[in-house]
Scaffold this motif. Structure first.
Motif, PDB file in Angstrom:
ATOM      1  N   UNK A 174      44.523 -12.229  48.964  1.00 17.85           N
ATOM      2  CA  UNK A 174      45.517 -11.554  48.043  1.00 17.85           C
ATOM      3  C   UNK A 174      44.719 -10.152  47.472  1.00 17.85           C
TER       4      UNK A 174
ATOM      5  N   UNK B 241      45.366  -8.353  45.035  1.00 17.44           N
ATOM      6  CA  UNK B 241      44.989  -8.265  43.684  1.00 17.44           C
ATOM      7  C   UNK B 241      44.145  -9.125  42.816  1.00 17.44           C
ATOM      8  N   UNK B 242      44.409 -10.214  43.116  1.00 20.89           N
ATOM      9  CA  UNK B 242      43.548 -11.443  42.357  1.00 20.89           C
ATOM     10  C   UNK B 242      43.072 -12.411  43.517  1.00 20.89           C
TER      11      UNK B 242
ATOM     12  N   UNK C 193      44.088 -16.036  43.510  1.00 22.44           N
ATOM     13  CA  UNK C 193      45.429 -16.517  43.640  1.00 22.44           C
ATOM     14  C   UNK C 193      45.822 -17.287  44.859  1.00 22.44           C
TER      15      UNK C 193
ATOM     16  N   UNK D  99      48.721  -8.386  36.893  1.00 21.83           N
ATOM     17  CA  UNK D  99      48.664  -7.938  38.075  1.00 21.83           C
ATOM     18  C   UNK D  99      47.189  -8.325  38.692  1.00 21.83           C
ATOM     19  N   UNK D 100      46.233  -8.271  37.800  1.00 19.69           N
ATOM     20  CA  UNK D 100      44.914  -8.704  38.420  1.00 19.69           C
ATOM     21  C   UNK D 100      44.329 -10.058  37.742  1.00 19.69           C
TER      22      UNK D 100
END
Lengths: 365, 365, 365, 365
Positions: free
Chosen positions: C359, C361-362, C365, B114-115
């Motif tokens: 993003x 989450x990260x 990305x 996810x991260x």
């Protein structure tokens, strides 16, 4: 805070009472670019609507949906999608005889205490008709998820004490609409149907269990620590009237397992690390594992029964018997199948957007 | 939307990782006028903290809380109450050997996906230490509820296959802190303890069931149709790590009952209309009935076990064995008791304010 | 619903009182992968902290920030970032003499009425120290935005009746930290400084206007119809103590313009359609236009003045004079510059995530 | 997070496009027990509807509202109130000629960029017709507030450069509906009307300022530090299309004032401590002071003008002239009066419930 909105980045606001003018939903957060027409929604509503089989209430409603906004030229525009269904076969007068007598197992008395008085016409807002908005919103969610290869489907795995045997996902897809009880084990379905008939003939009702599955799951969906995927699903399913329990994967059975049995070991499959079993039901630590999501909801027997029950007349404060002869289902799980699918689809769509996996503005980006 | 806030009108925002600097919580919506000191919070944290008995991890943390804001002269001021606990016995290096090997049953791999990467030190945010913030917030909630005569308490009713017999509320209050397993049936507690020892000796772990009760409930608490009391409780309990199932009242058993058995009939008692039984567990149609709230959470066995398991090294992508020798509990339910109480207390406090039953500004109004 | 959380997909929860133990913030929704250390946050806090120049209060606070969670190995992990600052130079006793005398222009009396009583130590939660959490959270937001080429900066354009002349964005970046009043027109800055000194010598205070700019804006940021970009900015800026007005682009001047003057015509520039002027201040219909965002906040004169004012003793209910000799700023706008930047940066970051452009989450990305 | 819901404890979700099937609103959080019928809502919609006078668009819509849920026996039930209005005089074809030419001052181009494409029929969701839902929801809010003696009303204080003189609250109540421009200074109103005619004859449009007042205010309404009353009002007013600035009390004028002028001193009046002036406009520190709430919104001139403007054809990417001959208002403020009242009434109702001053379940409790 009032409670008629569900979801965050993708959200529905539902409204309407059983015997009012209409019921409906506003869906906010639908990305632009999705082909959508009444047909997409109607097919889900038809699975929920009354009168569809002998296991459902004889109330006759076509539940024809109209999309009022958010679609232009057959495609969503990014603005809220408002949909509604007129109540046609409402018969509020039929409830006059129980105006002052709260029905056991129903919320009548507690609505009365909360709001000072209540709409006594067939449950009002606490009626199962409230779920029309959920199913209509869920129809959009399901279509959005299919874009990403995620499919949500459900089936009845237990009814009136009859348990379905193990079935494949294919069998569920193939069989579930072939029986009035929506169980994919056709043999068990026959026995379940028998239980429904027995209960109905006795003026009674039966409970059961609905299982919901999502395939094509991405990895890492869910927002620790309170927006975990299983937490949102549990909240969503428990918010459906008549649901008294929710579990994921092996569920309550985990209480009797050891760590060495419960843990899904990892292996390498096709260059990916995957769990070799799915006791977790596709969710660990509140995040999706990529394996199919599997969860279940326990559904109590329909509280409306014609068998005589004890209640109290709130006007006279005298104890009295009550027999409920309105139009009602002898069992709820078969009709709950599309509702439970809708709730899981709504949660997944919300998390797809929250996790940055579905563009909130334009679907095709 | 990120997920570290719980509640609406009364809300907690928790933060912190297992082996970071500290863990804590901000509680917003505490009415002014509540006497509050670290003592109130510490006594709940002491019930949760590690090292308290042979059934819990030997990690040694005093978990001493400091209140940083929101209290003046020993009384809450209506502003947010921030509390935190320093991590003292953190030993992040102890996890280096599994840096690249996700532990089965844990969220390691899924956080990583996810991260992009993860804090591998003992679970990071997905560690049980995250619940410190919940318990600290719950301590305030419990104290607020006591003002209104609402008491929340919990006990272990099943552990490693041993079920506790029926116990009275009084027995729970009296006995639960007298045994390391926090079961009120003292005879069963002995057998449960034996199961814990057996599992620990085998390098394994066991699951169980926690039951949470609230007495002194008002009528009509809950916000239809998505903020139903049971929906919020289900979401809250399922958000606790290791919980795989939640049920209210008779729960999953309702699937095997008939309507005539399930429905709680009404009678007149002391001039009030009350249900004569409590199969519903104190909630019907998402509203509290005034009877005790009774719900349960199924807790999986601790995923950290020293028995050898299969996993994969994410760096080399080779399958490998893994034995987890860190400090961990052989079973979770006993330590989950205060956490589960906290979650239910947080939901009830939120709904007391949402329902206009607790003044959000000044408690004594 | 309590009010100490700001934002949706990116959110801060702030806490702390002027003379309590500490003040701080929890930032939830920070994507993993951002390099972050105390240095990033400290440099913004240093721009806000007291005692930095002759135009600010002599209260001496180093305001040294500690990051308590959410960062591992110098990089954010996707979990909440908790930060706090101890109050070192608190001097609560200094306020005892006005314990019962609400200060005109302050919220003292109204906190007292709302919460039953109040923390009288220097404003408590309504103190300017509350903005430390905003600035700390804003520091993260600003760093995230820089990843996407969005830069937020502010300057004082009017102080004590002295208006700055037109300045370029470059001049603002270059000059704003070169003067104690944070005005980029260095000549006007001198005159403003003179006004500050005059007011201070008279025991009085002066107001002014802060302008905030964001360059590198994407197109289409904002969520119709209530989460419009300008609506969220207006709410964010107005939530800063002492702000009495907010405007975007030509702002209030639009009331005297004709449509043919106000409308920004479109032309083709470098293959793109762009507005040829920016009367709109970079927002039309609640959506960003791609041109620089320009907005302004009107800031009232510091309410704490040593000049004698009229008030009432709440204990005796007798009218009385009041002279406030605590440590306070003779004017607020210069120190509000980093706070206003923070609020705009928080709103923009929130909308970047809401709009699927960052993003959640990260980051990489 | 999508943006079509406004409010927390009392909230509206609006939907609908200018030339779609209908526009509407769901109001959630209406306490049970309020007498409510279409008449209450219609009278507010009639103040907003097109074609009411020479200063408004000739589009002819009766805007007849239907209440679909939440009312039983003429009284609200505590469930969501859904209301809608069919679009009758929609003429989508009229916009075909500008399908590819974004109108300057409108959001056309930015919707197109955000959502990939857009509903080009008369602004779609960014049309002023969107405010029907706000006004319908505001009608309920206003009626609820009247229960508590709070009255919200607005008037035009500046139009096309003509400023109204000072007027009493009584004059506003008496006069505002007597002139097409909704200014209480009848002499100024004549001159404003003249400006409207001039602009219309030139194919141009003019801006102005709307002032909104609330009397009968309680003390202490508002939720520090981000849900301050002025912050929510600023966000609410700025979310109305065409608003470019918002101010409270003396507003931007505070920038030129000294603390000794700005501060409202306290005195004792009738046994109560009250501010002796109202420069603050009824809000200090984000909390209501008990004095009348006074705020203003700056409204830009209608962007649709028939005067030739420069734009670009998005299909050919060629610059082109554009003349807008659709049905539009030559000035917006007069029709914005009921909309601005609605937004302020919605915020106040929300805060009445959030502050525990209006029972969220049953109004008469």
């Amino acid at each position: 805070m009032p409670g008629n909105t569900f979801g965050h980045s993708f959200r529905i606001t539902t409204w309407g009472e059983s015997h009012g003018n209409a019921v409906g939903v506003v869906v906010d957060g639908v990305p632009a670019g999705l082909e959508l027409s009444e047909v997409d929604v109607q097919k889900e509503l038809d699975r929920r609507r009354p009168g569809q089989s002998e296991v459902s209430t004889p109330r006759s409603e076509s539940d024809t949906v109209e999309i009022l906004s958010g679609v232009f030229g057959g495609v969503t525009t990014g603005t809220p999608v408002s949909m509604f269904v007129r109540n046609r076969n409402a018969n509020p007068g039929a409830y006059d005889y129980i105006k002052d007598i709260p029905r056991p197992g129903h919320a009548d008395l507690f609505y009365m205490e909360k709001y000072g008085f209540r709409d006594h016409r067939g449950g009002g807002r606490s009626s199962g008709r409230e779920t029309i908005g959920r199913v209509a919103g869920g129809a959009i969610a399901k279509k959005l998820l299919m874009f990403f290869g995620i499919e949500v489907f459900a089936h009845v795995i237990e009814l009136g004490g009859i348990k379905a045997g193990p079935v494949t996902f294919e069998a569920i897809r193939d069989n579930v609409e072939r029986t009035a009880v929506r169980s994919a084990d056709l043999e068990a379905a026959e026995k379940m149907l028998e239980q429904v008939r027995l209960a109905r003939d006795e003026g009674d009702s039966i409970g059961g269990i609905v299982e919901i599955i999502a395939t094509g799951m991405p990895i890492g969906l869910g927002e620790p620590v309170f927006g975990k995927l299983d937490a949102d699903i549990a909240g969503g399913l428990m918010s459906i009237g008549a649901v008294k329990g929710v579990e994921v994967g092996v569920g309550f059975e985990c209480a009797r397992m050891k760590g060495s049995q419960m843990n899904d070991a990892f292996l390498v499959d096709d260059g990916q690390i995957v769990p070799e079993s799915n006791n977790a039901g596709g969710i660990i630590g509140g995040l999706s594992t990529g394996l199919p999501l599997i969860c279940r909801a326990a559904v109590k027997p329909t509280p409306s029964i014609s068998k005589k029950q004890k209640s109290v007349n709130v006007a006279s404060m005298e104890e009295t018997g009550i027999e409920i002869h309105g139009r009602h289902d002898p069992t709820i799980p078969p009709r709950m199948v599309p509702v439970a699918e809708a709730m899981v689809a709504l949660v997944l769509t919300d998390h797809m957007i929250r996790g940055g996996r579905m563009n909130p503005e334009y679907l095709l980006k």
